[in-house]
Design an enzyme around this catalytic site. Structure first.
Site, PDB file in Angstrom:
ATOM      1  CG  ASP A  36      -0.285  -0.554   2.461  1.00  0.00           C
ATOM      2  OD1 ASP A  36       0.934  -0.364   2.626  1.00  0.00           O
ATOM      3  OD2 ASP A  36      -0.976  -1.185   3.271  1.00  0.00           O
ATOM      4  CD  GLU A  76      -8.938   0.683   7.390  1.00  0.00           C
ATOM      5  OE1 GLU A  76      -8.832  -0.216   8.250  1.00  0.00           O
ATOM      6  OE2 GLU A  76      -8.333   1.756   7.462  1.00  0.00           O
ATOM      7  CG  HIS A  88      -6.677  -3.038   8.793  1.00  0.00           C
ATOM      8  ND1 HIS A  88      -6.772  -2.249   9.913  1.00  0.00           N
ATOM      9  CD2 HIS A  88      -5.502  -2.694   8.200  1.00  0.00           C
ATOM     10  CE1 HIS A  88      -5.698  -1.465   9.996  1.00  0.00           C
ATOM     11  NE2 HIS A  88      -4.907  -1.723   8.965  1.00  0.00           N
TER      12      HIS A  88
END
Length: 360
Positions: A82, A158, A153
């Site tokens: 990410d 999420e 998560h």
């Protein structure tokens, strides 16, 4: 006698005393996998990588092993999980900066083999789609390393994320913003509200997933993901759908698990070590090495002291079908009375959570 075969566990939980021991276990495991794969420029080992506080110790161990000459990352292609949206790449808290600070700048990873999402791309959706294409073009991810948040998560998927999700733009939950504020001087206003993240399905597509979980503040998440069912509100629980996941934790992270759960996974590991077994990898493409080379090294002396596991032959010839009768026709009243036991006898003994056995 020798032992043939490898140990397969759908959900393998490795428990170590503290974060350092857990991180060292994963470090050794990753290095073993890369060496067994024997990557080349034409056939690199594709490694998925996380950021955050949990993997920092793993990166430290990997750097130490590289400097000691134990491993090379020259033929390793990396894909990070990410990146924040809207902060510069050279921002001290960007995940680009994190990875170079803790890992890339200290090893021989080829800069051309590093893949990190661009949170400042003019078209964020196109950036995410292209990221998925890059993973496919690289042949898929061999091993995805990851951590979790206190709410369970994985990456920035999420609670409530689709378990079929792919790399996409994601709005961060308040708990995640609060947890990450420690990296921004505890100033919530400085924490980005959005991120680009690989999806749950992107992670599940990896041939192997290894997760690091440490600390009592993540004990509830581990409990939900290990003892509960698959639930999109705890996205780590999706690993129950993967054939080869491994979760490595410290003792503090097990505080919400039932005592019998902890004992079960410790016994599984102990048996595997005694027999020299390792986790078995799926054969999904010809890039995977011979599974027999992935077993833990067992000397000839050790092998001679182990027990050979054999499967007895079965008679597969057809036999006459039995005549089926209702159970009531085969039990007299007296027999039935002896067969039925009081419900108290059949009830399991009450279970106790680990936290209830730990004094303050």
């Amino acid at each position: 006698m020798s032992v043939s075969g490898t140990l397969t566990a759908c959900r393998r939980l490795i428990i170590r005393d503290d974060p350092h021991a857990a991180s060292k276990y994963i470090t050794d495991y990753i290095i073993e996998r890369i060496k067994a794969f024997n990557p080349t420029p034409e056939r690199p080992f594709v490694l998925g990588l996380p950021t955050g506080s949990s993997p920092v110790l793993i990166y430290e161990h990997l750097v130490q092993r590289y400097k000691a000459g134990d491993i090379s990352f020259r033929n390793v292609v990396t894909f990070n999980m990410d990146e924040y949206v809207g902060i510069p790449r050279d921002h001290p808290e960007s995940y680009h900066s994190f990875m170079y600070k803790h890992f890339f700048s200290h090893t021989d990873v080829n800069p051309g083999n590093i893949n990190i999402l661009n949170g400042n791309a003019p078209d964020l959706e196109a950036e995410c789609q292209n990221y998925e294409k890059k993973i496919q073009q690289a042949g898929g991810i061999e091993l995805f390393l990851g951590g979790i948040g206190p709410d369970g998560h994985i990456a920035f998927n999420e609670p409530g994320s689709s378990l079929k999700s792919r790399t996409r733009v994601k709005t961060l939950a308040y708990d995640t913003i609060l947890a990450n504020s420690r990296f921004f001087g505890n100033n919530l206003d400085q924490v980005p509200r959005m991120a680009l993240t690989v999806g749950v399905q992107t992670v599940l597509d990896a041939r192997e997933v290894v997760i690091i979980i440490t600390g009592a503040h993540k004990a509830m998440a581990l409990q939900r993901c290990i003892e509960g069912g698959v639930n999109h509100m705890w996205t780590l629980s999706s690993l129950q759908l993967h054939p080869h996941p491994m979760i490595v934790v410290d003792e503090d992270a097990t505080l919400e698990l039932q005592v019998k759960t902890v004992k079960y996974f410790k016994s599984i590991e102990r048996v595997g070590e005694e027999l020299g077994f390792r986790q078995k990898l799926p054969r999904k493409r010809d890039s995977l090495v011979d599974e027999s080379t992935l077993a833990s090294p067992v000397s000839h002396a050790q092998a001679s002291n182990t027990v050979k596991l054999t499967v007895p032959p079965f008679d597969l010839s057809p036999s006459a079908s039995p005549v089926l009768e209702p159970m009531s026709a085969r039990l007299s009243d007296q027999q039935e009375a002896k067969t039925l036991l009081p419900i108290q006898v059949l009830e399991d003994a009450p279970t106790t959570r680990m936290s209830a056995r730990v004094t303050g």
